[in-house]
Design a protein around this motif. Structure first.
Motif, mmCIF file in Angstrom:
data_model
loop_
_atom_site.group_PDB
_atom_site.id
_atom_site.type_symbol
_atom_site.label_atom_id
_atom_site.label_comp_id
_atom_site.label_asym_id
_atom_site.label_seq_id
_atom_site.Cartn_x
_atom_site.Cartn_y
_atom_site.Cartn_z
ATOM 1 N N TYR A 112 11.218 -1.835 11.537
ATOM 2 C CA TYR A 112 10.776 -0.781 11.064
ATOM 3 C C TYR A 112 11.224 -0.008 10.095
ATOM 4 O O TYR A 112 12.446 0.531 10.054
ATOM 5 C CB TYR A 112 10.429 0.072 12.225
ATOM 6 N N ALA A 142 7.026 0.031 7.102
ATOM 7 C CA ALA A 142 6.651 -1.418 6.961
ATOM 8 C C ALA A 142 7.653 -2.374 7.743
ATOM 9 O O ALA A 142 8.880 -1.864 8.326
ATOM 10 C CB ALA A 142 6.887 -2.017 5.268
ATOM 11 N N CYS A 165 9.060 -5.011 8.173
ATOM 12 C CA CYS A 165 10.347 -6.219 7.566
ATOM 13 C C CYS A 165 11.624 -6.149 7.307
ATOM 14 O O CYS A 165 12.547 -5.818 8.042
ATOM 15 C CB CYS A 165 10.386 -5.732 6.007
ATOM 16 N N GLN A 207 0.246 2.742 -0.787
ATOM 17 C CA GLN A 207 -0.622 1.884 0.439
ATOM 18 C C GLN A 207 -2.238 1.076 -0.130
ATOM 19 O O GLN A 207 -3.175 2.127 -0.666
ATOM 20 C CB GLN A 207 -0.943 2.427 1.372
ATOM 21 N N GLU A 208 -1.990 -0.456 0.131
ATOM 22 C CA GLU A 208 -3.981 0.213 0.223
ATOM 23 C C GLU A 208 -3.985 -1.218 1.291
ATOM 24 O O GLU A 208 -3.532 -1.913 1.224
ATOM 25 C CB GLU A 208 -3.786 -0.793 -1.014
ATOM 26 N N GLU A 209 -4.911 0.142 1.963
ATOM 27 C CA GLU A 209 -5.671 -0.502 3.192
ATOM 28 C C GLU A 209 -3.966 -1.034 4.061
ATOM 29 O O GLU A 209 -3.051 0.239 4.457
ATOM 30 C CB GLU A 209 -6.392 -1.143 3.613
ATOM 31 N N HIS A 210 -4.110 -2.031 3.974
ATOM 32 C CA HIS A 210 -3.027 -2.516 5.622
ATOM 33 C C HIS A 210 -1.637 -3.523 4.811
ATOM 34 O O HIS A 210 -0.924 -3.414 5.312
ATOM 35 C CB HIS A 210 -3.272 -3.823 6.366
ATOM 36 N N TYR A 211 -1.629 -2.761 3.461
ATOM 37 C CA TYR A 211 -0.093 -3.633 2.515
ATOM 38 C C TYR A 211 0.476 -2.113 1.821
ATOM 39 O O TYR A 211 -0.123 -0.613 1.330
ATOM 40 C CB TYR A 211 -0.974 -4.172 1.451
ATOM 41 N N ARG A 257 3.516 -7.053 -3.071
ATOM 42 C CA ARG A 257 2.437 -6.659 -2.239
ATOM 43 C C ARG A 257 3.004 -7.352 -1.492
ATOM 44 O O ARG A 257 3.114 -8.519 -0.842
ATOM 45 C CB ARG A 257 1.093 -7.514 -2.247
ATOM 46 N N PRO A 306 2.820 -7.114 3.342
ATOM 47 C CA PRO A 306 2.500 -6.477 4.380
ATOM 48 C C PRO A 306 2.556 -5.479 5.896
ATOM 49 O O PRO A 306 4.416 -5.236 5.753
ATOM 50 C CB PRO A 306 1.806 -7.790 5.301
ATOM 51 N N LEU A 307 2.292 -4.648 6.008
ATOM 52 C CA LEU A 307 2.910 -3.367 6.281
ATOM 53 C C LEU A 307 3.602 -3.546 8.171
ATOM 54 O O LEU A 307 4.342 -3.173 8.281
ATOM 55 C CB LEU A 307 1.601 -1.941 6.415
ATOM 56 N N ILE A 308 2.751 -4.518 8.407
ATOM 57 C CA ILE A 308 2.825 -5.688 9.942
ATOM 58 C C ILE A 308 2.721 -6.480 9.829
ATOM 59 O O ILE A 308 1.263 -7.511 10.071
ATOM 60 C CB ILE A 308 1.627 -4.763 10.918
#
Length: 277
Positions: free
Chosen positions: A93, A129, A131, A164-168, A239, A241-243
């Motif tokens: 995280y 995120a 990553c 942040q764009e939705e889950h990204y 871009r 993904p957060l998860i």
């Protein structure tokens, strides 16, 4: 006959790449050796006062070129590992806001040597995120290095954004540099592709940086793309993904990253930013 010509063409391309690669290694090593030889002469002449006053410049030259060689070596190793599927993200995280703010603080002095202003214009609140923080650092430092090389010697502007764009998470690096010609845009992420714009003074590199950046992005389930216009500038967008899904190609830690002044980040910064020291 056609197959023979095709094999000959491929062989010629490989030989050309190897020749260019040999030159890229030879230059920093030769400069390093010259600097070390000058240091040796001063030591042998037993001139301690003069040596103390002048040795620093030769030491700096040697150090910079060692870092340049390390960068070439790292790119070759990472490229080979990516080709063979040996690279695995170590997921944890990570606060992307803190990572980017720390990066801007660390890189600003390098921008000043180029007469460029590097600013953070993204969100102020934490954005977490899952990553590999080192890989994300590597991607962004590559993009920032290219941006610093693209901007004019004075008046350059580089803006780093985060939203942040939705889950990204969407990270942008925008510069007002020389830009990339439209016909070259489809090829810039290809391995060994290196097209020097006549308006930039940079002649280094063998075309692996963006290839590695794109592949590291793909390992996270993300995408990296660019918009650019000659004499206006470029905007690279990561871009992420957060998860992202964790699979057999990833390893998960799970603890949050708090300290972005670690040894690995300092070393990576010195290697990637060596052309601006």
């Amino acid at each position: 006959m056609a197959e023979s010509r095709a094999k000959s063409s491929i062989t010629g391309d490989v030989e050309e790449k190897l020749a260019a690669l040999s030159h890229e290694f030879k230059t920093p090593l030769a400069v390093t050796l010259s600097a070390l030889q000058l240091l040796q002469v001063k030591l042998e002449n037993n001139q301690p006062k003069e040596f103390r006053e002048e040795y620093q410049q030769f030491f700096d030259i040697a150090t910079r070129n060692v870092y340049r060689t390390l960068r070439l070596t790292n790119n070759l190793i990472d490229s080979g590992r990516l080709n063979r599927g040996f690279t695995r993200p170590l997921m944890q995280y990570t606060d992307l806001t803190a990572l980017l703010q720390a990066m801007v603080a660390n890189i600003s002095s390098y921008g000043q040597t180029r007469g460029a202003t590097v600013t953070y214009v993204g969100m102020a609140t934490p954005l977490i995120a899952f990553c590999d923080a080192q890989m994300i650092d590597r991607i962004l430092l590559n993009l920032l290095t290219n941006a610093l090389k693209a901007v004019a010697p004075q008046g350059g502007l580089i803006q780093i954004g985060l939203k942040q764009e939705e889950h990204y998470a969407e990270i942008t690096i925008k510069d007002n540099g020389c830009g990339i010609q439209t016909e070259n845009l489809p090829y810039i992420f290809e391995k060994y592709w290196c097209k020097i714009n006549k308006e930039t003074s940079d002649k280094s590199g063998i075309g692996l940086g963006l290839y590695i950046a794109q592949n590291l992005t793909a390992l996270h389930g993300g995408k990296l793309h660019v918009k650019s216009k000659v004499n206006v500038g470029s905007t690279f967008t990561l871009r992420l993904p957060l998860i992202p899904p964790v699979n057999e190609n990833t390893s998960a830690f799970g603890s949050a990253v708090a300290d972005y002044q670690s040894d690995w980040q300092t070393a990576l910064l010195q290697i990637e930013m060596v052309d601006f020291t």
